[in-house]
Write a protein that holds these residues in place. Structure first.
Motif, PDB file in Angstrom:
ATOM      1  N   ASN A  90      12.664 -83.653  55.756  1.00 55.29           N
ATOM      2  CA  ASN A  90      11.808 -84.449  56.650  1.00 55.29           C
ATOM      3  C   ASN A  90      11.025 -85.505  55.860  1.00 55.29           C
ATOM      4  O   ASN A  90      10.863 -86.635  56.307  1.00 55.29           O
ATOM      5  CB  ASN A  90      10.845 -83.539  57.416  1.00 55.29           C
ATOM      6  CG  ASN A  90      11.549 -82.694  58.452  1.00 55.29           C
ATOM      7  OD1 ASN A  90      12.694 -82.953  58.810  1.00 55.29           O
ATOM      8  ND2 ASN A  90      10.856 -81.668  58.925  1.00 55.29           N
ATOM      9  N   SER A  93      13.318 -88.299  54.999  1.00 49.35           N
ATOM     10  CA  SER A  93      13.585 -89.079  56.202  1.00 49.35           C
ATOM     11  C   SER A  93      12.405 -90.004  56.533  1.00 49.35           C
ATOM     12  O   SER A  93      12.600 -91.166  56.913  1.00 49.35           O
ATOM     13  CB  SER A  93      13.868 -88.129  57.370  1.00 49.35           C
ATOM     14  OG  SER A  93      14.126 -88.852  58.535  1.00 49.35           O
ATOM     15  N   GLU A  94      11.191 -89.500  56.385  1.00 51.34           N
ATOM     16  CA  GLU A  94       9.989 -90.302  56.631  1.00 51.34           C
ATOM     17  C   GLU A  94       9.897 -91.474  55.650  1.00 51.34           C
ATOM     18  O   GLU A  94       9.518 -92.583  56.031  1.00 51.34           O
ATOM     19  CB  GLU A  94       8.738 -89.428  56.535  1.00 51.34           C
ATOM     20  CG  GLU A  94       8.576 -88.470  57.696  1.00 51.34           C
ATOM     21  CD  GLU A  94       7.446 -87.464  57.488  1.00 51.34           C
ATOM     22  OE1 GLU A  94       6.645 -87.633  56.535  1.00 51.34           O
ATOM     23  OE2 GLU A  94       7.375 -86.508  58.274  1.00 51.34           O
ATOM     24  N   GLN A  96      12.412 -92.960  54.177  1.00 51.78           N
ATOM     25  CA  GLN A  96      13.432 -93.932  54.587  1.00 51.78           C
ATOM     26  C   GLN A  96      12.950 -94.759  55.770  1.00 51.78           C
ATOM     27  O   GLN A  96      13.140 -95.985  55.803  1.00 51.78           O
ATOM     28  CB  GLN A  96      14.735 -93.223  54.954  1.00 51.78           C
ATOM     29  CG  GLN A  96      15.543 -92.777  53.768  1.00 51.78           C
ATOM     30  CD  GLN A  96      16.837 -92.095  54.197  1.00 51.78           C
ATOM     31  OE1 GLN A  96      16.851 -91.294  55.127  1.00 51.78           O
ATOM     32  NE2 GLN A  96      17.911 -92.429  53.510  1.00 51.78           N
ATOM     33  N   THR A  97      12.313 -94.111  56.712  1.00 53.70           N
ATOM     34  CA  THR A  97      11.787 -94.825  57.884  1.00 53.70           C
ATOM     35  C   THR A  97      10.712 -95.826  57.459  1.00 53.70           C
ATOM     36  O   THR A  97      10.702 -96.965  57.932  1.00 53.70           O
ATOM     37  CB  THR A  97      11.219 -93.819  58.910  1.00 53.70           C
ATOM     38  OG1 THR A  97      12.267 -92.927  59.309  1.00 53.70           O
ATOM     39  CG2 THR A  97      10.658 -94.520  60.127  1.00 53.70           C
ATOM     40  N   ARG A  98       9.809 -95.404  56.562  1.00 56.57           N
ATOM     41  CA  ARG A  98       8.771 -96.314  56.065  1.00 56.57           C
ATOM     42  C   ARG A  98       9.391 -97.524  55.365  1.00 56.57           C
ATOM     43  O   ARG A  98       8.914 -98.652  55.514  1.00 56.57           O
ATOM     44  CB  ARG A  98       7.826 -95.584  55.098  1.00 56.57           C
ATOM     45  CG  ARG A  98       6.749 -94.786  55.766  1.00 56.57           C
ATOM     46  CD  ARG A  98       5.611 -94.357  54.829  1.00 56.57           C
ATOM     47  NE  ARG A  98       5.822 -94.521  53.413  1.00 56.57           N
ATOM     48  CZ  ARG A  98       5.951 -93.520  52.539  1.00 56.57           C
ATOM     49  NH1 ARG A  98       5.916 -92.269  52.939  1.00 56.57           N
ATOM     50  NH2 ARG A  98       6.126 -93.767  51.255  1.00 56.57           N
ATOM     51  N   GLN A 100      12.368 -98.855  55.922  1.00 61.40           N
ATOM     52  CA  GLN A 100      12.965 -99.726  56.938  1.00 61.40           C
ATOM     53  C   GLN A 100      11.896-100.512  57.692  1.00 61.40           C
ATOM     54  O   GLN A 100      12.055-101.708  57.935  1.00 61.40           O
ATOM     55  CB  GLN A 100      13.810 -98.901  57.913  1.00 61.40           C
ATOM     56  CG  GLN A 100      15.074 -98.360  57.299  1.00 61.40           C
ATOM     57  CD  GLN A 100      15.780 -97.359  58.211  1.00 61.40           C
ATOM     58  OE1 GLN A 100      15.244 -96.927  59.225  1.00 61.40           O
ATOM     59  NE2 GLN A 100      16.994 -96.992  57.831  1.00 61.40           N
ATOM     60  N   GLU A 101      10.815 -99.838  58.068  1.00 59.22           N
ATOM     61  CA  GLU A 101       9.726-100.520  58.775  1.00 59.22           C
ATOM     62  C   GLU A 101       9.080-101.582  57.885  1.00 59.22           C
ATOM     63  O   GLU A 101       8.734-102.669  58.349  1.00 59.22           O
ATOM     64  CB  GLU A 101       8.675 -99.501  59.233  1.00 59.22           C
ATOM     65  CG  GLU A 101       9.153 -98.624  60.366  1.00 59.22           C
ATOM     66  CD  GLU A 101       8.195 -97.476  60.689  1.00 59.22           C
ATOM     67  OE1 GLU A 101       7.220 -97.254  59.925  1.00 59.22           O
ATOM     68  OE2 GLU A 101       8.443 -96.794  61.705  1.00 59.22           O
ATOM     69  N   GLU A 103      10.554-103.242  55.445  1.00 55.28           N
ATOM     70  CA  GLU A 103      11.498-104.367  55.336  1.00 55.28           C
ATOM     71  C   GLU A 103      11.362-105.310  56.523  1.00 55.28           C
ATOM     72  O   GLU A 103      11.311-106.535  56.357  1.00 55.28           O
ATOM     73  CB  GLU A 103      12.941-103.864  55.263  1.00 55.28           C
ATOM     74  CG  GLU A 103      13.347-103.337  53.921  1.00 55.28           C
ATOM     75  CD  GLU A 103      14.794-102.852  53.920  1.00 55.28           C
ATOM     76  OE1 GLU A 103      15.574-103.374  53.114  1.00 55.28           O
ATOM     77  OE2 GLU A 103      15.135-101.973  54.732  1.00 55.28           O
ATOM     78  N   GLN A 104      11.314-104.740  57.714  1.00 55.08           N
ATOM     79  CA  GLN A 104      11.206-105.570  58.919  1.00 55.08           C
ATOM     80  C   GLN A 104       9.862-106.299  58.971  1.00 55.08           C
ATOM     81  O   GLN A 104       9.803-107.500  59.237  1.00 55.08           O
ATOM     82  CB  GLN A 104      11.390-104.711  60.165  1.00 55.08           C
ATOM     83  CG  GLN A 104      12.792-104.179  60.320  1.00 55.08           C
ATOM     84  CD  GLN A 104      12.908-103.162  61.445  1.00 55.08           C
ATOM     85  OE1 GLN A 104      11.918-102.770  62.047  1.00 55.08           O
ATOM     86  NE2 GLN A 104      14.132-102.735  61.716  1.00 55.08           N
TER      87      GLN A 104
END
Length: 190
Positions: A90, A93-94, A96-98, A100-101, A103-104
């Motif tokens: 988890n 995964s968190e 990776q999400t951070r 991606q967010e 980058e955007q």
């Protein structure tokens, strides 16, 4: 009296015809050159580069954190209880999400910064070109960096005049700017 009125109308018509028969004046300017060489653009580049560098360093730190935790996960997962393993998955995964967010969000932020930095530069250049064109009596000024063909015998090049008005030194060219930027990039890599 009728004859005087007729003569006045005829004179006015001739004056209007003569005024409209004047050849329209056209000019051109290399707007891209002006923008790239303006002193204000140097400051904008420095600010943009600093923001880009900071974003890159933050992104790299996030990637390194993920890689470190992933390596630890790979190395120790066999010895962990299912609950610990799930918690570590988890966590990965968190992260990776951070990433991606981030980058955007950073792309949007950098684009917005670029727009904020460039708007006054474009406005200043546009105002100077407009003032020169108005003073010279030109009805059209074309951007030669975006026009496929310009007949120099029928269109005056206002780039030199605009360069002076914008405070761009005579010896500063796009080539010298490119060399300057390449030297700066090489110095940062070392």
């Amino acid at each position: 009296m009728n004859m005087k009125r007729f003569i006045l109308i005829a004179a006015a018509a001739i004056a209007c015809a003569a005024a409209s028969a004047q050849t329209p004046k056209f000019a051109h300017v290399n707007f891209n050159e002006l923008i790239q060489l303006m002193p204000e653009m140097d400051s904008a580049r420095v600010q943009s580069d600093a923001a880009q560098k900071e974003a890159s360093e933050t992104y790299q730190a996030m990637i390194e954190e993920f890689q470190s935790k992933y390596a630890q996960f790979e190395q120790k997962q066999a010895s962990w209880t299912p609950a610990v393993r799930q918690s570590k998955q988890n966590e990965l995964s968190e992260i990776q999400t951070r990433i991606q967010e981030f980058e955007q969000a950073i792309q949007q932020d950098l684009q917005q910064l670029q727009s904020q930095l460039m708007a006054p530069i474009y406005q200043k250049a546009q105002e100077q070109v407009n003032a020169i064109a108005k003073a010279g009596g030109y009805i059209f000024v074309f951007d030669s960096s975006q026009v496929l063909y310009i007949d120099a015998s029928q269109s005056k090049d206002l780039t030199s005049e605009a360069r002076k008005a914008l405070g761009i030194p005579d010896d500063r060219t796009l080539e010298s700017l490119q060399a300057e930027l390449q030297a700066r990039a090489q110095a940062q890599q070392q």
